[in-house]
Design an enzyme around this catalytic site. Structure first.
Site, PDB file in Angstrom:
ATOM      1  N   GLY A  50      32.768  11.926  28.227  1.00  0.00           N
ATOM      2  CA  GLY A  50      33.514  12.219  29.345  1.00  0.00           C
ATOM      3  C   GLY A  50      33.221  11.346  30.440  1.00  0.00           C
ATOM      4  O   GLY A  50      34.086  11.206  31.437  1.00  0.00           O
ATOM      5  N   ASP A 106      30.336  13.156  33.773  1.00  0.00           N
ATOM      6  CA  ASP A 106      31.520  13.571  34.203  1.00  0.00           C
ATOM      7  C   ASP A 106      31.714  14.860  35.267  1.00  0.00           C
ATOM      8  O   ASP A 106      32.292  14.816  36.347  1.00  0.00           O
ATOM      9  CB  ASP A 106      32.727  13.735  33.221  1.00  0.00           C
ATOM     10  N   ASP A 109      29.206  21.846  35.641  1.00  0.00           N
ATOM     11  CA  ASP A 109      29.792  23.233  35.466  1.00  0.00           C
ATOM     12  C   ASP A 109      28.566  24.213  35.404  1.00  0.00           C
ATOM     13  O   ASP A 109      28.292  24.441  36.302  1.00  0.00           O
ATOM     14  CB  ASP A 109      30.685  23.075  34.173  1.00  0.00           C
ATOM     15  N   LYS A 137      32.069  21.478  39.904  1.00  0.00           N
ATOM     16  CA  LYS A 137      32.597  22.839  39.796  1.00  0.00           C
ATOM     17  C   LYS A 137      31.867  23.790  40.822  1.00  0.00           C
ATOM     18  O   LYS A 137      30.683  23.890  40.915  1.00  0.00           O
ATOM     19  CB  LYS A 137      32.845  23.713  38.570  1.00  0.00           C
ATOM     20  N   PHE A 158      39.628  24.582  34.795  1.00  0.00           N
ATOM     21  CA  PHE A 158      39.631  23.470  33.623  1.00  0.00           C
ATOM     22  C   PHE A 158      40.496  22.344  34.175  1.00  0.00           C
ATOM     23  O   PHE A 158      41.387  22.522  34.428  1.00  0.00           O
ATOM     24  CB  PHE A 158      39.684  24.405  32.656  1.00  0.00           C
ATOM     25  N   ASP A 165      38.212  15.759  28.812  1.00  0.00           N
ATOM     26  CA  ASP A 165      38.999  16.145  27.712  1.00  0.00           C
ATOM     27  C   ASP A 165      39.376  17.859  27.771  1.00  0.00           C
ATOM     28  O   ASP A 165      38.806  18.431  28.162  1.00  0.00           O
ATOM     29  CB  ASP A 165      38.563  15.628  26.651  1.00  0.00           C
TER      30      ASP A 165
HETATM   31  P1  IMP Z   1      27.743  22.066  31.802  1.00  0.00           P
HETATM   32  O1  IMP Z   1      26.847  21.867  30.748  1.00  0.00           O
HETATM   33  O2  IMP Z   1      28.344  23.501  31.501  1.00  0.00           O
HETATM   34  O3  IMP Z   1      27.419  21.723  33.100  1.00  0.00           O
HETATM   35  O4  IMP Z   1      29.017  21.117  31.064  1.00  0.00           O
HETATM   36  C1  IMP Z   1      29.010  19.944  31.285  1.00  0.00           C
HETATM   37  C2  IMP Z   1      29.905  19.202  30.462  1.00  0.00           C
HETATM   38  O5  IMP Z   1      31.076  20.310  29.930  1.00  0.00           O
HETATM   39  C3  IMP Z   1      30.634  18.352  30.935  1.00  0.00           C
HETATM   40  O6  IMP Z   1      29.784  17.327  30.671  1.00  0.00           O
HETATM   41  C4  IMP Z   1      31.854  18.254  30.371  1.00  0.00           C
HETATM   42  O7  IMP Z   1      31.706  17.319  29.051  1.00  0.00           O
HETATM   43  C5  IMP Z   1      32.161  19.739  29.831  1.00  0.00           C
HETATM   44  N1  IMP Z   1      33.040  20.182  30.845  1.00  0.00           N
HETATM   45  C6  IMP Z   1      32.774  21.216  31.822  1.00  0.00           C
HETATM   46  N2  IMP Z   1      33.743  21.682  32.657  1.00  0.00           N
HETATM   47  C7  IMP Z   1      34.979  20.949  32.040  1.00  0.00           C
HETATM   48  C8  IMP Z   1      36.179  20.691  32.574  1.00  0.00           C
HETATM   49  O8  IMP Z   1      36.627  21.476  33.121  1.00  0.00           O
HETATM   50  N3  IMP Z   1      37.151  20.082  31.684  1.00  0.00           N
HETATM   51  C9  IMP Z   1      36.500  19.073  30.926  1.00  0.00           C
HETATM   52  N4  IMP Z   1      35.331  19.222  30.560  1.00  0.00           N
HETATM   53  C10 IMP Z   1      34.481  20.058  30.983  1.00  0.00           C
HETATM   54 MG    MG Z   2      30.221  16.031  29.027  1.00  0.00          MG
END
Ligand code: IMP
Ligand code: MG
Length: 185
Positions: A50, A106, A109, A137, A158, A165
């Site tokens: 990403g 990227d 979340d 987010k 999202f 992606d």
């Molecule tokens: P986390 O580990 O939940 O913080 O997620 C991080 C990863 O989830 C990011 O590097 C993205 O690859 C993916 N991700 C989280 N939210 C989104 C979104 O809204 N769109 C696309 N990919 C996301």
């Molecule tokens: Mg990622």
């Protein structure tokens, strides 16, 4: 592809301006600390896939000597839009000892990805670790992780485009957008 877009959340011009600002901020913090004349070298560790477009734009605004390493973290997701447990695939970059490290991702979340990456990279005895994300987010979990550089705070929706992606697609959209509900059906 364009017909799948519900709303443009952040357009390409805003992204470009903000990426420049982030690069200035990073360069300002690291110019005196990193690179050359016996100071620790700078390595950017980018989380695939990403961050590729963000990385490509960011580094071209960053006038510092640097190396780039790529890592892959699986947490996603396919057609799921919520996080699962994060795991680093393959070995960590080997040569980070004594380096200034900036992790580039990227989006923040659940925070699992960066929490894991940061913890594992710190074990490699770098001179410093900083994190840089294009998007954060607005979820409580996202606030619990230390991230030094944040492009934009966005609502808990999202998003795709500019590298992000859904099920492997839409990374090539130049803007950060939301998708119509029927795309997920
Ligand atoms: P986390 O580990 O939940 O913080 O997620 C991080 C990863 O989830 C990011 O590097 C993205 O690859 C993916 N991700 C989280 N939210 C989104 C979104 O809204 N769109 C696309 N990919 C996301
Ligand atoms: Mg990622």
């Amino acid at each position: 592809m364009d017909s799948h877009i519900a709303r443009v959340l952040i357009d390409r011009q805003r992204i470009a301006r903000r990426v420049h600002e982030l690069a200035d901020q990073i360069a300002g913090d690291l110019r005196v600390e990193a690179g050359g004349d016996g100071r620790p070298p700078l390595t950017l560790v980018a989380v695939m896939t990403g961050s590729v477009i963000f990385l490509a734009d960011l580094i071209r605004s960053l006038p510092l000597m640097m190396s780039i390493r790529l890592i892959t973290v699986s947490s996603y997701r396919g057609k799921a839009t919520r996080a699962m447990e994060a795991r680093i695939q393959g070995p960590l970059p080997q040569d980070l000892s004594g380096q200034h490290v900036v992790v580039v991702d990227d989006i923040l979340d659940s925070g699992q990805t960066l929490e894991l990456v940061r913890r594992r990279l710190e074990q490699a005895r770098p001179a410093s670790v900083r994190c840089c994300v294009l998007l954060r987010k607005q979820t409580p979990a996202a606030r619990a992780v230390t991230v030094e550089y944040i492009g934009f705070d966005i609502p808990d929706q999202f998003v795709v485009g500019y590298g992000l992606d859904y099920n492997g697609h839409y990374r090539n959209l130049p803007d950060v957008v939301t998708l119509k509900p029927e795309v997920f059906a």
